[in-house]
Design an enzyme around this catalytic site. Structure first.
Site, PDB file in Angstrom:
ATOM      1  N   ASP A 138       1.245  -7.727   2.344  1.00  0.00           N
ATOM      2  CA  ASP A 138       1.372  -6.285   2.087  1.00  0.00           C
ATOM      3  C   ASP A 138       2.841  -5.862   1.914  1.00  0.00           C
ATOM      4  O   ASP A 138       3.417  -5.219   2.781  1.00  0.00           O
ATOM      5  CB  ASP A 138       0.712  -5.515   3.242  1.00  0.00           C
ATOM      6  CG  ASP A 138       0.366  -4.082   2.853  1.00  0.00           C
ATOM      7  OD1 ASP A 138       0.909  -3.594   1.837  1.00  0.00           O
ATOM      8  OD2 ASP A 138      -0.430  -3.447   3.564  1.00  0.00           O
TER       9      ASP A 138
ATOM     10  N   HIS B 108       0.821  -1.218   0.000  1.00  0.00           N
ATOM     11  CA  HIS B 108       0.000   0.000   0.000  1.00  0.00           C
ATOM     12  C   HIS B 108       0.853   1.267   0.000  1.00  0.00           C
ATOM     13  O   HIS B 108       0.351   2.344  -0.299  1.00  0.00           O
ATOM     14  CB  HIS B 108      -1.048  -0.025   1.118  1.00  0.00           C
ATOM     15  CG  HIS B 108      -0.561   0.279   2.503  1.00  0.00           C
ATOM     16  ND1 HIS B 108      -0.255  -0.693   3.431  1.00  0.00           N
ATOM     17  CD2 HIS B 108      -0.357   1.453   3.137  1.00  0.00           C
ATOM     18  CE1 HIS B 108       0.110  -0.129   4.568  1.00  0.00           C
ATOM     19  NE2 HIS B 108       0.059   1.179   4.415  1.00  0.00           N
TER      20      HIS B 108
ATOM     21  N   SER C 175       4.138   2.000   8.459  1.00  0.00           N
ATOM     22  CA  SER C 175       3.903   1.038   7.394  1.00  0.00           C
ATOM     23  C   SER C 175       5.201   0.776   6.654  1.00  0.00           C
ATOM     24  O   SER C 175       5.883   1.719   6.254  1.00  0.00           O
ATOM     25  CB  SER C 175       2.873   1.571   6.410  1.00  0.00           C
ATOM     26  OG  SER C 175       1.598   1.270   6.870  1.00  0.00           O
TER      27      SER C 175
HETATM   28  N1  ARG Z   1      -4.689   0.262   7.683  1.00  0.00           N
HETATM   29  C1  ARG Z   1      -3.405   0.339   7.042  1.00  0.00           C
HETATM   30  C2  ARG Z   1      -2.897   1.773   7.149  1.00  0.00           C
HETATM   31  O1  ARG Z   1      -3.340   2.522   7.925  1.00  0.00           O
HETATM   32  C3  ARG Z   1      -3.462  -0.169   5.640  1.00  0.00           C
HETATM   33  C4  ARG Z   1      -4.219   0.674   4.666  1.00  0.00           C
HETATM   34  C5  ARG Z   1      -4.211   0.179   3.253  1.00  0.00           C
HETATM   35  N2  ARG Z   1      -5.118  -0.926   3.028  1.00  0.00           N
HETATM   36  C6  ARG Z   1      -6.452  -0.792   2.734  1.00  0.00           C
HETATM   37  N3  ARG Z   1      -7.188  -1.881   2.623  1.00  0.00           N
HETATM   38  N4  ARG Z   1      -7.032   0.365   2.529  1.00  0.00           N
HETATM   39  O2  ARG Z   1      -2.378   2.414   6.302  1.00  0.00           O
HETATM   40  N1  GLU Z   2      -1.130   1.215   7.631  1.00  0.00           N
HETATM   41  C1  GLU Z   2      -0.493   2.263   8.390  1.00  0.00           C
HETATM   42  C2  GLU Z   2       0.450   3.120   7.564  1.00  0.00           C
HETATM   43  O1  GLU Z   2       0.222   3.320   6.402  1.00  0.00           O
HETATM   44  C3  GLU Z   2       0.215   1.660   9.529  1.00  0.00           C
HETATM   45  C4  GLU Z   2      -0.778   1.160  10.443  1.00  0.00           C
HETATM   46  C5  GLU Z   2      -0.932   2.067  11.624  1.00  0.00           C
HETATM   47  O2  GLU Z   2      -1.526   3.133  11.541  1.00  0.00           O
HETATM   48  O3  GLU Z   2      -0.406   1.604  12.629  1.00  0.00           O
HETATM   49  O4  GLU Z   2       1.404   3.680   8.060  1.00  0.00           O
END
Ligand code: ARG
Ligand code: GLU
Length: 656
Positions: free
Chosen positions: A210, A90, A591
């Protein structure tokens, strides 16, 4: 006697039942240059290196040399002597999209360079490696900020940043070497890299691969250079070796990366605002938008593609806020903070032992009242900003440009605009709408009529914005009138609560956080195991459900049972580990961060947190706050078995 015995036995049993393994969840995001203060504790928990192996200000290589700030908002880990870099899928998403077309759709099919010649340049993509960091509080307070930056940048060779910590109690300088020739090497199909989609986002159990791979290129002198075909792979001072032992519950881990923003020291006023005003408003408005997008996407594939990126980013924060609110309520953070504040007031006002006619800490008496008054004064303004952003701000992203450059709304855009106009009215503070808005509604007669005129909406947006006489602020911590009270409050807290281990809030600078591989329980009767395997992918696989439709190639490999050297024996069967949970205190920006074992070897890549644990940006609850990582063995498995890119695996070094 008997009673005592029963009690003790009861307590013992409870301890055994409640904690299957000793969970050493650890709050804190530590500065690499101050990690020495934690190393004793870390070593007791399984850390095997020295503080100087993590970071040092000499020429000696350290693990910090193998970490990059990726694209200004994620982290990456260097894993070879030739600048190979791993980050999340991502995080590399936009660049994979950028190289995709209808004929070669790398999002759907994945991308695997089979040699360095096939690696793809990405204009605009930067990675920054921290060269050093330094406490410059005295120099900044003496007004020498510009001079410091000028000197440290060495004639433009480095990028230099000075940022406050502890609300201006300290000022630190970070010096970075910034590389701009960063090429795409590999990305799995989205059905692996984003497996589970928004359904599984923030959720455990998780089965998402990921990851993506890039390579840093440099000039002949190994220094940053803009893209040129003759540039050569960057030779890093240090790279991560791949751990070969894997993970099991209770193992020590640490995460080294760039957490973005936390607010661990805010008062109950700020938390109450988040839980009672801000989150409910933002969640409701986004629910309305997402409902429309979901319905339209289910009906039409082109709509799904057109809204995919926006939908993902809207849904990501929407879902996070819900988890954050639940977690803060469950923990009773507002009440806990209020009680701490009462104790603080008492401490500050208690009679001075030396002169009981005076308070012990006169400079701190009334401090919390000043803060509360500042919140009271500014809360309305912040709310206006957030409410406007979530409605008219969101509308700004709707539509496409027509032939004459004018804005055109699709049917779905129009429906979203109507929902946002309604939402704007519903969430008006104390039901007072800006007069400009009411006039427009009166003259056009309905939200439908307003949404039929995209140009008119844009104009209205500007007029309303101009009408608000509040400063444009995105958070309380950006309001000088609030921050000025936090500077002494932070100092006071450190005198007041001498048992607490203070660390600076995240600010997108390099941090170390440590913890252990650990499951968790949220609801009564449910314990979440910390490790998932490909068995879970097989179970979720469903060609009928977009988020769970795995690529045919992966299906074949899973059926074949040929997992190569990535297979392990678990529960009496051969399988491959996919994701794992640990108790490291991470945040957005982490991330792609390397998650490491006690010897500093790469166990995986951090990519998420558990839903109910996202409150850790405000208060870390050791019982439920967990970070989610993809196991490096699954990364290798996908590269080799699905991507056929064994040459990348061969380029890495596996720990003995
Ligand atoms: N929750 C993770 C973050 O905060 C992954 C986000 C990307 N994935 C998604 N299904 N939108 O960035
Ligand atoms: N998915 C998050 C990011 O893009 C990391 C997850 C979180 O917020 O801990 O940095």
């Amino acid at each position: 006697m008997k009673k005592l015995f029963t009690l003790t036995l009861g307590a013992l049993l409870t301890a055994l039942l409640v904690a299957p393994t000793p969970v050493s969840a650890d709050e804190g995001m530590w500065l690499p240059s101050q990690i020495e203060s934690q190393v004793r504790d870390m070593r007791q928990k399984g850390f095997r290196l020295k503080a100087t192996d993590l970071y040092n200000d000499t020429a000696e290589p350290a693990l910090s040399d193998a970490i990059v700030l990726f694209d200004g908002g994620c982290t990456g880990a260097i894993v070879s002597a030739e600048g190979l870099l791993l980050t999340n899928h991502h995080c590399g998403y936009d660049y994979v999209v950028g190289h995709s077309s209808v004929e070669s759709d790398f999002l759907t099919d994945g991308f695997w360079a089979m040699s360095k010649e096939e690696e793809l340049p990405n204009p605009g993509l930067e990675v920054a490696i921290m060269v050093r960091m330094e406490n410059v509080t005295d120099a900044v307070n003496a007004g020498r900020r510009d001079e410091l930056i000028e000197t440290a940048s060495e004639g433009g060779r480095y990028r230099v940043q000075i940022k406050p910590l502890y609300y201006g109690g300290e000022h630190w300088m970070w010096v970075y070497e910034v590389f701009t020739d960063v090429r795409l090497v590999a990305a799995p199909p989205s059905a692996i890299g984003k497996f589970g989609g928004d359904t599984d986002n923030w959720v455990w159990p998780r089965h998402t691969g990921d990851f993506s791979a890039f390579r840093i290129y440099a000039g002949a002198d190994n220094r940053p250079a803009d893209y040129h075909p003759d540039n050569k792979p960057y030779a890093p001072a240090k790279f991560f070796e791949i751990a070969t032992d894997g993970v099991k519950e209770g193992d020590f881990t640490f995460v080294y990366g760039f957490p973005g923003t936390t607010q661990e020291y805010v008062t109950s006023d700020a938390v109450r605002y988040i839980v009672e005003r801000s989150n409910p408003m933002k969640i409701d408005l986004r629910t309305r938008v997402l409902d429309i997008v979901r319905e339209a996407s289910e009906a039409d594939r082109a709509t799904r593609i057109a809204y995919a990126a926006r939908q993902a980013s809207i849904a990501n924060a929407w879902k996070k806020w819900q988890g954050e609110s639940w977690g803060l309520k469950r923990r009773g953070t507002v009440a806990r903070k209020t009680a701490q504040e009462d104790a603080f007031r008492e401490w500050a006002a208690a009679p001075d032992p030396a002169d009981p006619s005076k308070p012990a800490h006169p400079e701190y008496v009334g401090l919390l009242d000043s803060l509360a008054a500042a919140y009271e004064k500014w809360e309305g303004g912040l709310y206006l900003n957030e409410w406007f952003n979530e409605t008219f701000g969101m509308m700004g992203a709707l539509g496409t440009a027509g032939e004459d450059g004018e804005r055109i709304f699709s049917e779905v855009d129009r429906r979203i605009a109507v929902a946002l106009l309604e939402g704007f009215a519903d969430w008006a503070p104390r039901h007072r709408l800006p007069p400009t808005f009411t006039r427009a509604l009166d003259s056009l007669g309905s939200y439908q009529a307003m949404a039929a005129d995209p140009e008119g909406l844009l104009k209205l947006r500007e007029d309303i914005w101009a009408e608000f006489d509040v400063p444009r602020v995105g958070s309380f911590n950006a309001i000088p009138d609030i921050v000025r009270w936090y500077t002494p409050y932070m100092r006071a807290l450190r005198e007041f609560d001498t048992d607490r281990r203070f660390y600076p809030d995240a600010n997108l600078t390099l941090r170390i956080t440590y913890g252990a591989v650990a499951g968790y329980g949220y609801e009564d009767g449910v314990w979440h195991e910390p490790v998932t395997t490909i068995d879970g992918i097989v179970a979720k696989d469903n060609p009928e459900i977009y988020d769970y439709d795995i690529p045919e190639r992966l299906r074949d490999v899973l059926v074949s049972g040929d997992y190569g050297r990535w297979g392990v024996e678990m529960n009496g069967r051969g399988t491959v580990p996919v994701c794992f949970l640990a108790s490291n205190h991470t945040s957005g920006g982490n991330s792609g961060s390397p998650i490491l074992n006690g010897r500093g070897e790469l166990l995986g890549l951090n990519f998420d947190r558990t839903w109910l644990g996202t409150m850790s940006d405000v208060e870390f609850d050791p019982e439920i706050c967990r970070n989610i990582s993809v196991d490096i063995r699954y990364v290798m498995f996908v590269m080799e078995k699905v991507g056929g890119a064994g040459w990348l695996v061969d380029e890495m070094t596996f720990a003995e």
